[in-house]
Design an enzyme around this catalytic site. Structure first.
Site, short mmCIF file in Angstrom:
data_model
loop_
_atom_site.label_atom_id
_atom_site.label_comp_id
_atom_site.label_asym_id
_atom_site.label_seq_id
_atom_site.Cartn_x
_atom_site.Cartn_y
_atom_site.Cartn_z
CE LYS A 143 -3.55 1.82 3.31
NZ LYS A 143 -4.35 1.34 4.29
CB SER A 203 -7.66 3.48 3.22
OG SER A 203 -6.91 3.01 4.22
CB SER A 251 -8.20 0.77 5.88
OG SER A 251 -8.93 1.80 6.51
#
Lengths: 320, 498
Positions: free
Chosen positions: B77, B152, B176
Site C-alpha cells: 500500500k 482505505s 481499512s
C-alpha cells in the site's frame, strides 16, 4: 514599528508606587551525545543540515524514541532543585505551524511534567530570597532560522529565511518558576542571581555546558507591576532574547521602568512577548499574546509514559 | 491469465523450491497481467517492472527462490515509505516524493527476499472506506467493476483479488484491511496494536494504525504476517514480544476442528435490535458462518458489548484529532509539493496554499474536525470524552473474554460492495461502513476477516476478534471456516476470466 524612545520612570521612583513580580522560564540544552528522539549528533557548530535524519526532520512515517540519558539528566536537575519526581508522566504534543518545527508540533510535556514543586534560594546583599519552582519538564528544541536580507538579521525586513535543522530535536529542559513577589528594588538582582545559581547547579551536574552565548541556556524574563501594597497581580510581559546574566538584570530593570511609565500615565500593559536589545538594554514588542495561541495539547501517542523506578530515583538523589 | 498468477503464495513457494519456475518468471507473469488489466482496475499507483525483475533475478541467481518467501512478488500500500520509490499516501501533497528511507515492514519483506511489484492505491492518507478518496483515481472491485473495493486499502485488495499480486500489505486504522478484504473476498488481518512496526507507515491516527497482510488464503496471510511482525526498536509503541504463532495456527485450523473453542456473537454488531444498516444477505451469510463454527465443534453464544454502539463516534473524534496533528508536517517546507512560493508571499500563505491545494476534501474535513475536537475549551468534551469511551470498549472486550469466551465474531461489513459514487456525497453513510470493525481498532485487539460466502454475487466477510497478542486464534478460526467452504472465493474470479 515606532522608533520613539520609550518613556522610562527612574528606577527608585518606580518602587515608591509599584511592586515588581518576576518569573523566569529557562531552557537548557542538555549535553547528551544524541538528540532527544533520534540518534543524530548534537555537536554545536556543524555545517547546516548535516546532523539530521528522517526523525528529526519530521519526514512522513518517522517515529520518536526517547533518549534515556536525557530523562536521567532531567530527573537529576529536578532532584537538585528539590523537586518531586512524578512517578508517572507523559509527553504531549504542542501543535503550531512554523518552518523550524518539522513535525508541525513540538514534542514536550503539558499537564503531566516529569518534576514539580521545587525551589532555589538565592542570596542578594545578604538577604535570602526563595524562588519557587513550579515544574521541570523535558522537550525537544526547534530548528534555527537565519533571516536573510534585513538590516538587523531579524525577520522584519528580511527577504527570505534559511532553516538549519541540526538543532531540531536536541533535548531541552524547561524550568519554570512560580511568580516571585517581594523582591522589591532587588528584583533585577534576584532574577540574575537565580539564573546564575541555576546555571552553576546544572553545570556542576554535568547536564549541559550552559553557554548563554551559544544558546544552550536561554532565559525568558517575565515581569509585572502591582500597585504597592495592593496584593493584586499586574499584567505581565515576557521578554526573550536575553542572552547573558547581565541582560537578565538589565531586562528586569528596563521593564520595571517602562511599565511604570505606562501605568503612571493611566495606560494598561499589553500582555505580550518582547524582544531584548543587547545594545540599548531596552525591549520592544514582539508578537502579541492577547490572543494566546491554542496549542491543542494532547498526550503524545507515539511515546509510552515515563514511569521511573523509585529505587533508581533514590539512587540518583544519593549520587548528587 | 497465466497460471502463475492464479497460484497462492504457498503454491508459488513450492513451485519455486521444486525448480518448476523462477522468481523472474513469476514476477514477469504478474507484471504482464498488471500491464493488461490494471488500466481498468486501477489497483497500482506505481509499478517499477525493471526494478522488480532485477530483484527477482538476484534472488534466482542466489539460489534462494522458494526458501521462505524468497522470490515471491508482493504489493505494498502506498502508505509505506519505500526508499527511492515514489510514495504518495494517495495524496497530491506528496506527488513526486521519493522517500530517503524505507518502512521497517518494507525492509523486512525485502530481507525475506520478496519482490516488490509496486505501490497500491488507497484513500488519501488512509481516510476512507472505498478508495474513492484517492487523489489519483478510484480503484475498481474485480467482482464488479462498477463497485468499490472498499478502503482505505482498496488498491491492495484489488491487486490481490484481481490476481495482480499473490498477496499485499495494507494498513488498518478503523477497518481499512478487514473491510476491503471482506468486500473483495480476501483474508485480511489487523494485528494486535503494537505487534507490527509503524516505523515508515505514514501516520493517520497513531494510536490506531497497524500494518497487516491481505491474501487469498489464510495460510498466505499468516506467512506474510510472520515476515513483517515483531518488535522494532525504532517504534516506541512496538511490543517487545515474539510474533504470535500464526502460521502454525493457520495450518492447525485447516483441519477444521474447533472443539472446545468458545465463540461469542456480539449482539451490538448486527444482532437483535442492532440490524439497522445491515443487508439481509450479509446477515444470512453470517448466520451460516456461525452455524459452520458450531458444526466444527465450537460452543457459540451471544454476548452483549454495550459500548460497541459508541465506537463510531468515539473513533471519529480520536482519529481525526490525531490526524490533525500528524498531517501538520505537510506544509511544503521540506518535501512534497509547494504552492504559491512566487517571492511575493510569506510562509503562512505558502503553507496555507500548499495544504489547500494538496489535500482532498475528506482529509480537510477530518483535519478541521480534529482541530476543533482538540481546541481549548472543547478538549474534555470531545477528545477526552472519546478516550473514556475507548476505555469502555476495551473493558467490554475484557469482560467478554474473561467471561469465558475465546473469540468474538461479527460480520466484517454491514453491506457488500456498493456502486462507485453511491456514498461520496454522504460522509456519515461512508463512515457507517466501519460499524463492525471499529471496536477492535479502539481496543487494539487483533481481528481478521475471512470470506464466508457471496450475497447477490458479491463477497461477504466474517470477522473474528481475539484478545491482545492472541492473533493466532484469529487465524485458527479463519482457517477452519476456509476449510469448510472449500476453494478460496477468489478462484471464482479465475474461472470467470478463463
Amino acid at each position: 514599528m515606532t522608533t520613539t524612545a520609550p518613556t522610562l520612570v527612574e528606577f527608585d521612583d518606580v518602587l515608591t508606587r509599584w511592586e515588581p513580580v518576576i518569573g523566569l522560564e529557562t531552557h537548557v540544552e542538555l549535553g547528551t551525545a544524541s538528540k532527544m528522539f533520534c540518534g543524530c549528533s548534537t555537536t554545536f557548530g556543524a555545517e547546516p543540515n548535516t546532523q539530521t535524519c528522517p526523525v528529526c526532520l519530521g519526514l512522513p512515517g518517522s517515529l520518536p524514541v526517547a533518549n534515556a540519558a536525557a530523562v536521567e539528566s532531567t530527573i537529576r536537575i529536578g532532584l537538585a532543585l528539590g523537586c518531586r519526581i512524578a512517578p508517572w508522566s507523559r509527553f504531549a504534543r504542542k501543535n503550531y505551524f512554523y518552518p523550524d518545527i518539522p513535525k508541525g508540533f513540538q514534542t514536550s510535556q503539558y499537564d503531566e511534567p516529569l518534576c514539580v514543586d521545587g525551589h532555589l534560594d538565592v542570596e542578594v546583599d545578604g538577604e535570602t530570597y526563595r524562588v519557587e519552582i513550579e515544574r521541570v519538564h523535558l522537550e525537544e528544541d526547534t530548528g534555527k532560522n537565519l533571516h536573510v536580507g534585513g538590516a538587523t538579521g531579524r525577520i522584519h525586513g528580511a527577504d527570505h529565511s534559511l532553516v538549519d535543522f541540526n538543532r531540531a530535536g536536541i533535548p531541552l529542559v524547561e524550568i519554570v518558576t512560580r511568580p516571585v513577589a517581594g523582591a522589591g528594588a532587588r528584583a533585577p538582582e534576584v532574577a540574575r542571581a537565580y539564573v546564575t545559581e541555576l546555571r552553576e547547579i546544572i553545570q556542576a551536574l554535568g547536564a549541559s555546558d550552559v553557554r548563554m552565548e551559544q544558546g544552550s541556556l536561554r532565559c525568558d524574563v517575565n515581569l509585572s507591576l502591582a500597585p504597592a501594597g495592593s496584593g493584586a497581580w499586574g499584567t505581565r510581559t515576557e521578554t526573550k532574547n536575553v542572552n547573558s546574566l547581565r541582560s537578565v538584570e538589565r531586562a528586569v530593570r528596563h521593564e520595571m521602568r517602562r511599565q511604570a511609565a505606562v501605568l503612571d500615565a493611566g495606560g494598561r500593559i499589553v500582555q505580550e512577548t518582547r524582544h531584548f536589545h543587547e545594545d540599548t538594554g531596552s525591549t520592544s514588542p514582539g508578537r502579541s499574546k492577547e490572543e494566546a495561541t491554542d496549542y491543542r495539547y494532547f498526550p503524545e501517542p507515539d511515546l509510552v509514559p515515563l514511569a521511573p523506578d523509585a529505587e533508581w530515583i533514590e539512587k540518583l538523589a544519593a549520587d548528587l | 491469465m497465466s497460471e502463475l498468477t492464479t497460484l497462492t503464495a504457498v503454491e508459488l513457494q513450492a513451485a519455486l523450491a521444486a525448480g518448476e519456475t523462477s522468481s523472474v518468471e513469476v514476477t514477469r507473469a504478474h507484471l504482464d497481467r498488471i500491464a493488461a488489466e490494471d488500466g481498468a482496475l486501477g489497483a497500482y499507483l506505481h509499478v517499477d517492472g525493471d526494478a522488480a525483475l532485477a530483484r527477482a533475478a538476484e534472488i534466482d541467481a542466489g539460489g534462494a527462490a522458494g526458501t521462505g518467501l524468497a522470490g515471491i512478488p508482493v504489493a505494498l500500500k502506498d502508505v509505506f515509505v519505500t526508499e527511492g520509490v515514489p510514495t504518495t499516501s494517495g495524496s497530491r501533497i506528496l506527488e513526486g516524493w521519493r522517500p530517503p528511507y524505507s518502512a521497517t515492514v518494507a525492509s523486512r519483506l525485502a530481507d525475506a527476499g520478496t519482490v516488490m511489484l509496486g505501490k497500491t492505491n488507497m484513500d488519501e492518507f488512509a481516510m476512507g472506506s472505498s478508495t474513492e478518496n484517492s487523489a489519483y483515481a478510484p480503484t475498481r472491485n474485480p467482482w464488479d467493476r462498477d463497485r468499490i473495493p472498499g478502503g482505505s486499502s482498496g488498491g491492495s485488495s484489488t491487486a490481490v483479488a484481481g490476481h495482480l499480486a499473490p498477496f499485499a500489505l495494507g494498513t488498518d486504522t478503523g477497518g481499512s484491511i478487514r473491510q476491503p478484504a471482506a468486500l473483495t473476498g480476501l483474508v485480511g488481518h489487523k494485528p494486535t496494536y503494537g505487534s507490527v512496526s509503524r516505523y515508515g507507515l505514514i501516520a493517520f491516527s497513531s494510536s490506531l494504525d497497524q500494518a497487516g497482510p491481505m491474501a487469498r488464503t489464510v495460510l498466505d496471510a499468516a506467512l506474510l504476517h510472520e515476515a513483517i511482525g515483531g518488535h522494532d526498536p525504532r517504534d516506541s509503541t512496538s511490543i517487545d514480544a515474539p510474533v504470535p504463532a500464526v502460521v502454525e495456527a493457520a495450518r492447525r485450523g485447516a483441519d477444521g476442528d474447533l472443539a472446545g473453542l468458545r465463540v461469542g456473537v456480539v449482539r451490538e454488531l448486527g444482532g437483535d435490535g442492532a440490524r439497522e444498516g445491515y443487508e439481509q444477505g450479509v446477515l444470512d451469510r453470517f448466520t451460516e458462518a456461525v452455524a459452520l463454527l458450531e458444526a466444527a465443534g465450537a460452543q457459540v453464544r451471544e454476548v452483549s458489548c454495550p459500548s460497541f454502539g459508541l465506537a463510531l463516534p468515539a473513533y471519529y473524534l480520536i482519529a481525526p484529532s490525531e490526524a490533525s496533528s500528524n498531517l501538520a508536517r505537510f506544509e511544503g517546507m521540506r518535501f512534497g509539493i509547494r504552492v504559491g512560493d512566487d517571492g511575493g508571499r510569506d510562509v503562512d500563505e505558502v503553507m496555507a496554499l500548499t495544504r489547500e491545494q494538496g489535500f482532498g476534501p475528506e482529509v480537510k474535513r477530518r483535519i478541521i474536525l480534529g482541530t476543533y475536537a482538540l481546541s481549548a475549551g472543547y478538549y474534555d468534551a470531545y477528545y477526552g470524552q472519546a478516550q473514556k469511551v475507548r476505555t469502555l470498549v476495551g473493558r467490554d472486550f475484557g469482560a467478554a473474554f474473561d467471561g469465558g469466551l475465546d473469540v468474538l465474531v461479527s460480520p466484517t461489513s454491514p453491506t457488500v460492495a456498493w456502486p462507485i459514487g453511491a456514498r461520496v456525497d454522504d460522509p456519515l453513510a461512508m463512515y457507517a461502513a466501519d460499524l463492525c470493525t471499529l471496536p477492535a481498532s479502539l481496543a487494539g485487539v487483533p481481528a481478521i476477516s475471512v470470506p464466508c460466502g457471496l450475497s447477490e454475487g458479491l463477497p461477504v466477510g466474517l470477522q473474528v476478534m481475539a484478545p491482545a497478542l492472541a492473533d493466532d486464534r484469529c487465524y485458527r478460526v479463519a482457517a477452519a471456516v476456509e476449510a469448510a467452504l472449500g476453494a478460496p472465493l477468489t478462484d471464482q474470479l479465475v474461472e470467470r476470466a478463463a
